[in-house]
Design a protein around this motif. Structure first.
Motif, short mmCIF file in Angstrom:
data_model
loop_
_atom_site.label_atom_id
_atom_site.label_comp_id
_atom_site.label_asym_id
_atom_site.label_seq_id
_atom_site.Cartn_x
_atom_site.Cartn_y
_atom_site.Cartn_z
N VAL A 178 81.32 55.31 55.12
CA VAL A 178 80.96 55.98 56.38
C VAL A 178 79.92 57.08 56.10
CG1 VAL A 178 81.82 57.49 58.22
CG2 VAL A 178 83.14 55.48 57.51
N PHE A 179 80.16 57.88 55.08
CA PHE A 179 79.23 58.96 54.75
C PHE A 179 77.85 58.39 54.41
CE2 PHE A 179 83.09 61.56 53.19
CZ PHE A 179 83.34 61.96 54.50
N ALA A 184 71.53 56.78 58.58
CA ALA A 184 71.12 57.06 59.96
C ALA A 184 70.24 58.30 60.00
CB ALA A 184 72.34 57.25 60.85
N GLY A 185 70.60 59.30 59.20
CA GLY A 185 69.81 60.53 59.15
C GLY A 185 68.42 60.27 58.62
N VAL A 186 68.34 59.49 57.55
CA VAL A 186 67.03 59.18 56.97
C VAL A 186 66.19 58.43 58.00
CG1 VAL A 186 65.83 57.83 55.21
CG2 VAL A 186 67.86 59.15 54.59
N VAL A 200 70.97 64.71 66.80
CA VAL A 200 72.36 64.48 66.41
C VAL A 200 72.40 63.58 65.18
CG1 VAL A 200 74.53 63.42 67.12
CG2 VAL A 200 73.25 64.84 68.72
N LEU A 201 71.56 62.53 65.19
CA LEU A 201 71.54 61.63 64.04
C LEU A 201 71.08 62.37 62.78
CD1 LEU A 201 70.15 58.27 65.45
CD2 LEU A 201 72.47 58.80 64.68
N GLN A 202 70.07 63.22 62.95
CA GLN A 202 69.59 63.98 61.79
C GLN A 202 70.71 64.87 61.25
OE1 GLN A 202 65.99 65.88 63.40
NE2 GLN A 202 64.85 64.82 61.80
N ALA A 203 71.42 65.52 62.17
CA ALA A 203 72.49 66.43 61.74
C ALA A 203 73.60 65.64 61.05
CB ALA A 203 73.04 67.19 62.94
N LEU A 204 73.97 64.50 61.63
CA LEU A 204 74.99 63.67 61.00
C LEU A 204 74.54 63.21 59.62
CD1 LEU A 204 76.35 61.39 63.87
CD2 LEU A 204 77.48 63.31 62.75
#
Ligand code: SF4
Ligand code: SF4
Lengths: 402, 244
Positions: A19-20, A26-28, A358-362
């Motif tokens: 998951v991590f 997703a962040g990249v 949000v994706l960047q933060a996640l």
């Protein structure tokens, strides 16, 4: 005392790591999108040029500075019974500082220039110049600190722990100064750097409580409740200090006529006010305080963990209500007059958190969470047990021994 | 990888990174002092005569956009304005007064934008013009936060339009603001907005050397009939308004 790593072969561990990793990917992806298309895809615009990534950056840096304080209990103050948590606290401090730096990095318009230009054209007057030096120093100190802890270097631990402790204060004072020394009505405040330190200590302590209890329970290690109860009390004090600073700050703004409209906007002006009253004051500070001060709940580890979760959430709201209202409120170009017509948005601006942000933060969270999981498996971070020292009657008086 | 290796690699990478950056700084320190600044003894300033500015006229804004390839997407959030016109309303007794005010970078003597720039991409030239080095700006947007006049804009999006091929095409990721058309002043031409304003016959804009006591601008400024925006902030703006 023996330290070891976790096995890390359970299905849950693998699932979590996947998951991590997925979050990191997703962040990249979203960051690549922002580089390709320009930062406008994050929803930021000319009136609100900073958004969620800056909120997260100061939040993470706070968590980092705060967790370092916990390791200082052993390293600086020689509280032997907190030695079991020292390694994990320093490791977490390192990771969250990395998280803060990643958040800042992914927020830049020209990420490619961040690695050289700020060091080459250092500007002694800029908080944005001074802070990277503080951050890099912080990471270096943490690495040496970890090394000293791993190899049980007593004197070095003490020296580097004291340095780290002081440095953590500077780091967060500096971060607060980015806003506090700024020229915007809702930023400008000499109190802000100090308030930042208090909030950092609160969130860092809360985070360590949650992590320590969680890890010890999951890996079935012995943990004396009393240690957590003491940390809970420490947390309560930090929370009171945070409340106090918030009170002084807002009372001042509400009192001074010139600042009153800004104060009203801050306290009752929209989404951020809801976050302020409900998220920060009610859920994030007052409720935990009640929990921690009530005799029954204040002595119960599950309740303390619950209160800590609330504080962690509350301080996240605090970071939001520092960064964004200051921007949406805007600067007063013509005091006493109104701009009635313009080609851009004047007056109060709007801001909504976007999916990309949000994706960047996640993503940033995914990266450090993955490194955390990796560290648990490959580094000897966790002690076999954590007990109150029985040679003395209370945990507090044990602090004098080394 | 065991602990020792991990720590060695991590520490080594960080140390190497920082020392490379510093070595680079020494190697490039010649460029540090902004060698491109002409030392002319001049100090440029601007006068905006609001009594001459015409209702509905956008000549200066259009000229600036064309001259400097300033981005326009038709979306007020990301459109860039180096110079813009706003209507300001104030209450004087029973009367409501309305004025058109041109807003642009004030080329402050104490520019907060330059103070906060972490890479010295924003700097003040000897002749008073506050300018951004677009090849150095990292796009942190701290200058936008610091400028009390909202004069700083950021290229959030790429600009496809490129009307003036003599000036660079704007790309996303860096901050910008009015340069007082430094490229024109350096070759003794007036800024595009000033020229345009004169062409439409309004003549509301004037740029000149404040250090020269015989210049038109000095004569007007020294009459004391001018005002600056937010003088109380100590930024020492160099744009003076008549009729504000
Ligand atoms: S008006 Fe703003 S951008 Fe221009 S010099 Fe002053 S602070 Fe800088
Ligand atoms: S956006 Fe560019 S010019 Fe503005 S402060 Fe950051 S680096 Fe300097």
């Amino acid at each position: 005392m023996k330290f070891d790593s976790i096995k890390g072969d359970s299905a849950q561990y693998r699932m979590l790591m996947i998951v991590f990793a997925a979050m990191a990917v997703a962040g990249v992806g979203s960051t690549w999108w922002a580089i390709e298309k320009g930062l406008w895809v994050t929803g930021m615009y000319n009136r609100v040029p900073w958004g969620l990534q800056i909120v997260m950056a100061v939040y993470y840096i706070g968590l980092s500075a705060g967790s370092l304080v916990i390791s200082g209990l052993y390293g600086v103050f020689g509280k032997q019974e907190y030695k079991p948590f020292a390694r994990i606290a320093v490791y977490v401090a390192t990771l969250f500082l990395i998280a803060g730096l990643l958040s800042i990095l992914t927020d830049q318009g020209r990420m490619d220039r961040v690695f050289v230009e700020p060091f080459v054209y250092f500007n002694l007057q800029s908080m944005f110049s001074i802070n990277p030096i503080l951050y890099i120093g912080h990471i270096l100190i943490c690495i040496v600190y970890l090394w000293a802890l791993f190899y049980e270097k007593k004197t070095l631990t003490k020296v580097i722990a004291t340095l780290a402790f002081g440095w953590a204060f500077c780091v967060h004072t500096g971060t607060g100064a980015i806003f506090g020394f700024g020229a915007r009505v809702l930023y400008e405040s000499p109190l802000l750097p100090a308030a930042f330190v208090a909030a950092a200590m609160a969130s860092g302590t809360a985070l360590m409580i949650v992590l320590i209890v969680g890890l010890f329970r999951f890996t079935k290690r012995h943990l004396d409740d009393e240690l957590i109860v003491w940390l809970g009390r420490f947390l309560a004090i930090c929370v009171i200090v945070v409340l106090y600073f918030l009170f002084v700050e807002n009372a001042y703004r509400a009192y001074v006529v010139e600042l009153r409209p800004a104060a009203i906007y801050y306290l009752f002006g929209g989404f951020h006010s809801v976050l302020f009253w409900i998220g920060l004051i009610l859920v994030g500070l007052v409720t935990p305080l009640l929990i921690l001060f009530r005799k029954t709940t204040g002595q119960s580890v599950p309740w303390i963990v619950f209160a800590s979760c609330l504080v962690i959430f509350g301080i996240l709201c605090e970071r939001y209500v520092i960064v964004l209202p200051g921007l949406t409120h805007g600067s007063e170009i013509f005091p006493g007059m109104h701009i009635t017509q313009s080609v851009v948005e004047e007056g109060i601006a709007s801001y909504d958190i976007s999916y990309v942000e949000v994706l960047q933060a996640l993503g940033v969270f995914g990266v450090v969470a993955f490194m955390f999981g990796w560290g648990l498996k490959y580094l000897k971070l966790l002690p076999s047990e954590a007990r109150v020292l029985h040679s003395s009657s209370t945990s507090d008086s044990a602090g004098n021994k080394t | 990888m065991d602990r020792r290796d991990f720590l060695k690699t991590a520490g080594g990478t960080l140390l190497a990174g920082t020392s490379c950056a510093y070595a680079f700084r020494f190697l490039t320190s010649a460029g540090w002092a902004s060698a491109d600044i002409p030392s002319s003894g001049k100090k440029w300033g601007m006068i905006v005569d609001l009594t001459k500015c015409r209702e509905g006229c956008t000549a200066c804004m259009d000229a600036c956009r064309h001259e400097n390839n300033v981005a326009h997407f038709g979306d007020e959030r990301w459109d860039i304005h180096w110079i813009k016109k706003v209507k300001v309303e104030s209450q004087v007794g029973h009367k409501t007064m309305e004025k058109n005010v041109m807003l642009l970078c004030n080329h402050c003597d104490n520019p907060p934008c330059a103070q906060v720039c972490p890479v010295q991409a924003t700097y003040k030239r000897d002749d008073g013009i506050v300018i951004i080095d677009h090849h150095r700006c990292i796009g942190c947007r701290y200058c936008m936060i610091a400028c009390p006049y909202n004069a700083r804009q950021f290229n959030f999006r790429d600009n496809e339009e490129w009307p003036n091929k003599d000036r660079p095409k704007r790309s996303h990721g860096v901050a910008e603001s009015c340069t007082l058309c430094a490229h024109r002043l350096d070759v003794s031409r007036m800024p595009a907005c000033v020229e345009a304003c004169e062409q439409v016959g309004a003549g509301a804009l004037l740029v000149g050397d404040i250090n020269d006591p015989d210049s038109n601008i000095s004569k007007i400024v020294t009459t004391g009939a001018v005002k600056r925006i937010r003088e109380d902030l100590g930024t020492e703006p160099k744009v003076y308004y008549i009729g504000l």
